[in-house]
Design an enzyme around this catalytic site. Structure first.
Site, PDB file in Angstrom:
ATOM      1  N   ARG A  81       9.715   2.192   4.680  1.00  0.00           N
ATOM      2  CA  ARG A  81       9.567   2.691   3.303  1.00  0.00           C
ATOM      3  C   ARG A  81      10.955   2.928   2.715  1.00  0.00           C
ATOM      4  O   ARG A  81      11.798   3.578   3.327  1.00  0.00           O
ATOM      5  CB  ARG A  81       8.769   3.993   3.303  1.00  0.00           C
ATOM      6  CG  ARG A  81       8.526   4.582   1.917  1.00  0.00           C
ATOM      7  CD  ARG A  81       7.775   5.906   2.034  1.00  0.00           C
ATOM      8  NE  ARG A  81       6.467   5.715   2.647  1.00  0.00           N
ATOM      9  CZ  ARG A  81       5.830   6.656   3.358  1.00  0.00           C
ATOM     10  NH1 ARG A  81       6.404   7.827   3.564  1.00  0.00           N
ATOM     11  NH2 ARG A  81       4.646   6.413   3.864  1.00  0.00           N
ATOM     12  N   ARG A 150      11.385  14.112   0.507  1.00  0.00           N
ATOM     13  CA  ARG A 150      11.179  12.664   0.470  1.00  0.00           C
ATOM     14  C   ARG A 150      11.472  12.112  -0.924  1.00  0.00           C
ATOM     15  O   ARG A 150      12.102  12.780  -1.740  1.00  0.00           O
ATOM     16  CB  ARG A 150       9.750  12.345   0.918  1.00  0.00           C
ATOM     17  CG  ARG A 150       9.478  12.797   2.359  1.00  0.00           C
ATOM     18  CD  ARG A 150       8.144  12.328   2.859  1.00  0.00           C
ATOM     19  NE  ARG A 150       7.913  12.694   4.245  1.00  0.00           N
ATOM     20  CZ  ARG A 150       6.850  12.286   4.945  1.00  0.00           C
ATOM     21  NH1 ARG A 150       5.944  11.503   4.381  1.00  0.00           N
ATOM     22  NH2 ARG A 150       6.692  12.653   6.200  1.00  0.00           N
ATOM     23  N   LYS A 211       6.905  17.708   6.164  1.00  0.00           N
ATOM     24  CA  LYS A 211       7.353  16.908   5.028  1.00  0.00           C
ATOM     25  C   LYS A 211       7.382  17.748   3.754  1.00  0.00           C
ATOM     26  O   LYS A 211       6.670  18.747   3.624  1.00  0.00           O
ATOM     27  CB  LYS A 211       6.440  15.698   4.830  1.00  0.00           C
ATOM     28  CG  LYS A 211       4.980  16.030   4.593  1.00  0.00           C
ATOM     29  CD  LYS A 211       4.153  14.748   4.590  1.00  0.00           C
ATOM     30  CE  LYS A 211       2.663  15.057   4.494  1.00  0.00           C
ATOM     31  NZ  LYS A 211       1.832  13.842   4.579  1.00  0.00           N
ATOM     32  N   LYS A 213       7.705  17.271  -0.611  1.00  0.00           N
ATOM     33  CA  LYS A 213       7.605  16.305  -1.706  1.00  0.00           C
ATOM     34  C   LYS A 213       7.951  16.961  -3.039  1.00  0.00           C
ATOM     35  O   LYS A 213       7.502  18.069  -3.324  1.00  0.00           O
ATOM     36  CB  LYS A 213       6.193  15.714  -1.750  1.00  0.00           C
ATOM     37  CG  LYS A 213       5.818  14.983  -0.469  1.00  0.00           C
ATOM     38  CD  LYS A 213       4.405  14.429  -0.501  1.00  0.00           C
ATOM     39  CE  LYS A 213       4.102  13.648   0.774  1.00  0.00           C
ATOM     40  NZ  LYS A 213       2.737  13.063   0.756  1.00  0.00           N
ATOM     41  N   CYS A 432      -5.519   4.571  -0.178  1.00  0.00           N
ATOM     42  CA  CYS A 432      -4.445   4.474   0.811  1.00  0.00           C
ATOM     43  C   CYS A 432      -4.608   3.173   1.591  1.00  0.00           C
ATOM     44  O   CYS A 432      -5.582   2.435   1.421  1.00  0.00           O
ATOM     45  CB  CYS A 432      -4.484   5.675   1.739  1.00  0.00           C
ATOM     46  SG  CYS A 432      -5.905   5.679   2.861  1.00  0.00           S
ATOM     47  N   CYS A 438      -2.916   1.812   9.672  1.00  0.00           N
ATOM     48  CA  CYS A 438      -2.694   3.256   9.787  1.00  0.00           C
ATOM     49  C   CYS A 438      -3.385   3.806  11.025  1.00  0.00           C
ATOM     50  O   CYS A 438      -4.603   3.641  11.192  1.00  0.00           O
ATOM     51  CB  CYS A 438      -3.192   3.976   8.536  1.00  0.00           C
ATOM     52  SG  CYS A 438      -2.940   5.771   8.631  1.00  0.00           S
ATOM     53  N   CYS A 477      -8.645   8.929   5.736  1.00  0.00           N
ATOM     54  CA  CYS A 477      -8.627  10.179   6.500  1.00  0.00           C
ATOM     55  C   CYS A 477      -8.266  11.307   5.547  1.00  0.00           C
ATOM     56  O   CYS A 477      -7.942  11.067   4.380  1.00  0.00           O
ATOM     57  CB  CYS A 477      -7.613  10.083   7.651  1.00  0.00           C
ATOM     58  SG  CYS A 477      -5.900  10.361   7.158  1.00  0.00           S
ATOM     59  N   CYS A 481      -3.041  10.716   1.380  1.00  0.00           N
ATOM     60  CA  CYS A 481      -1.977   9.880   0.835  1.00  0.00           C
ATOM     61  C   CYS A 481      -2.277   9.365  -0.578  1.00  0.00           C
ATOM     62  O   CYS A 481      -1.361   9.138  -1.353  1.00  0.00           O
ATOM     63  CB  CYS A 481      -1.702   8.702   1.764  1.00  0.00           C
ATOM     64  SG  CYS A 481      -0.947   9.200   3.333  1.00  0.00           S
TER      65      CYS A 481
END
Length: 567
Positions: A81, A150, A211, A213, A432, A438, A477, A481
């Site tokens: 990414r 990120r 993470k 964001k 996603c 994934c 899931c 995302c």
């Protein structure tokens, strides 16, 4: 509240925290892992560390059982990414990204919901070459994943506001300010000179607990889904001038099935900061999370849980202590839209901006449409930008009037959509990746969404709703995302062919949805939606969106606070 009293005991830190401490600032054993010819994977501890470098290890789950029968290891490959602040790349950069896709990955590019480029199917032997190619284009993959801040998002369309360029510059400044300072990335991937490890001035030895964001929004457009982010800045304009930002904190979409201690959350508005305070505020929100975030249980480590544990007043008090000043009261603002505006738009300078519809952000050639090839051909004649929208679409920006007709011809030749034939609901849908790459996916998403929208469109046409936009978000899931918990209709994978159905989010992204039916298949989902859509068609108020209607009609309760998500 003293930091020493709230830090988590290092002896109780999760295994991931120990990996970070022992990694020599994200170096670990990545270099010998890359050189190991025996396996297509990297060492177990390095699986966590490569995320900080913008890389995830994956395998083709469609082939997993067959390879197991043949006593072969899974077909390991890697997703890379790129970090693209504000989602803006030049035409030249786009051509280079596409070239890397055809040379080293699966032959497709994917646009993410965080305005980044992704490559899937890169084998270990090609990792360094691919990353070097990204770096040569003046982009990089640093901090595109991992327990750090990120890719910083920003409203992608310059025609929406005179202050757009200024806000976009702030997205780049924040991104650079919050980058990890370790030289490990350059040493490992670009054969840079080994330098002595130094302390990370913002992140410390263990970086963040999870993470992080960040996004910037320009009212009245909330296309970045500002309230889904750990940290947000809502631009405040007065008399045509950017005077500062309202600061939001504590958003996040991820949760875990069957665990009520986890939940999605929309961010709180903390107050207002002036332009000279922006970087200080961003840094110190990160530092509060660094020092107070949960380092024992990763699924409870996001900033949203830190804020709910401290209480919003406690969090603000700690932030103000770190800052040395208090945020001013928030200023008024209004959001009216969180989708993309498709097709052609002309700005005051006479240049054109073209928003394309790209299903789930997947840029690939098929028998019906040559999207991948067509976009490269457009990039060859265009000297403006390619802007990634937060809704996985692509904006060809600053097209000179003299080449507009040539671009239109290429659109026709390669069957590239500008949103003229798709229904409003299809244009407002996100998915996603899910299967086959994934590792967390429990059900299909990207590959299944088009078929589901076909069925939903038929149902909506039955009740004369075909022109009514409904936000549909589908994920394989509950990690979130594609921001499923902000969908007016949210579908979250539970098992192959089975989804949890969520309803009641707002169309502008400032209210969560709530579980309506659990673990049901397509037929059951459509059966559950049909009476609601029929009632919506007959009983909705003027300009009332579906998410608002199901709450007013008492089909579902409104969720404005993540702590009420499971109630």
């Amino acid at each position: 509240m003293a930091i020493e009293q709230t830090k988590y005991d290092p002896s109780k830190h999760s295994d991931v925290e120990k990996i970070k401490v022992e990694s020599d600032y994200l170096r670990g054993t990545i270099t010998p892992s890359l050189k190991n010819p025996i396996t297509g994977s990297v060492a177990d501890d390095d699986l966590m560390l490569i995320k900080f470098h913008g890389i995830y290890q994956q395998d083709d789950r469609d082939l997993r059982n067959e390879r197991r029968k043949q006593k072969l290891e899974p077909l390991y490959s890697f997703m890379i990414r790129a970090r693209v602040p504000g989602g803006v790349a030049s035409s030249e950069q786009y051509i280079q990204m596409a070239d890397l896709a055809t040379t080293y990955s699966s032959g497709s590019l994917r646009l993410t919901t965080r305005q980044a480029f992704q490559w899937h199917g890169v084998f270990k032997r090609n990792l360094k070459t691919t990353i070097a190619g990204i770096n040569k284009s003046m982009l990089d993959t640093i901090a595109a994943c991992g327990d750090v801040n990120r890719n910083v998002m920003s409203n992608p369309l310059p025609e929406t506001s005179k202050i757009h360029a200024e806000v976009f510059e702030w997205s780049k400044k924040i991104s650079e300010h919050l980058l990890p300072k370790t030289k490990a990335y350059h040493e490992i991937w670009l054969d840079g000179e080994k330098v002595e490890s130094t302390q990370e001035p913002i992140y410390g030895q263990t970086y963040l607990p999870r993470k992080f964001k960040t996004a910037l929004a320009i009212p009245p457009f909330n296309d970045v889904d500002i309230f889904a982010n750990d940290l947000g800045f809502i631009a405040i304009e007065e008399k045509g001038k950017l005077v500062g930002f309202n600061v939001t904190a504590g958003g996040g979409m991820g949760s875990s099935h069957g665990d009520d201690s986890t939940y999605p959350r929309i961010a709180d508005v903390l107050g207002f900061c002036t332009l000279d305070q922006v970087l200080e505020v961003a840094e110190n929100v990160v530092k509060v999370q660094r020092d107070f975030g949960n380092r024992e249980v990763r699924k409870l480590a996001r900033l949203k849980y830190t804020i709910d544990r401290l209480g919003i007043d406690g969090f603000k008090s700690q932030l103000h202590e770190y800052l040395g000043f208090e945020l001013a009261p928030a200023k008024s603002y209004d959001f009216v839209h969180n989708g993309d505006r498709y097709g052609w738009m002309q700005d005051e300078n006479g240049n054109w901006h073209l928003t394309l519809y790209i299903h789930s952000g997947r840029i690939v050639d098929t028998e019906e449409k040559k999207l991948f090839t067509g976009l490269v051909e457009i990039a060859k004649i265009h000297d403006g930008e390619f802007r990634i929208s937060p809704n996985q679409n692509l904006i060809i920006s600053n097209i000179k009037p003299k080449i507009k007709a040539k671009v239109e011809k290429l659109l026709s030749t390669y069957q590239i959509s500008i949103g003229e034939t798709e229904t409003p609901t299809r244009l407002n849908s996100l998915a996603c990746v899910a299967f086959p790459t994934c590792s967390l996916a429990m059900a299909e998403a990207e590959r299944y969404l088009p078929d589901f929208i076909n069925r939903l469109d038929e149902l909506m046409a039955k009740y004369s709703l075909q022109e009514q936009p409904i936000n549909v978000r589908m994920t394989g899931c509950p990690n979130g995302c594609a921001r499923p918990f902000l969908g007016e209709i949210g579908m979250v994978g539970k098992a192959p062919g089975k989804y949890n159905l969520y309803l009641g989010a707002s169309h502008i992204g400032n209210r969560l949805n709530k579980l309506y039916k659990e673990n049901i298949n397509e037929k059951q989902i459509l059966e559950a939606l049909e009476p609601l859509l029929k009632d919506y068609s007959e009983s909705r108020h003027e300009n009332e969106h579906f998410g608002d209607f199901v709450i007013r009609a008492n089909y579902i309760k409104a969720v404005n606070n993540g702590l009420d998500f499971h109630a």
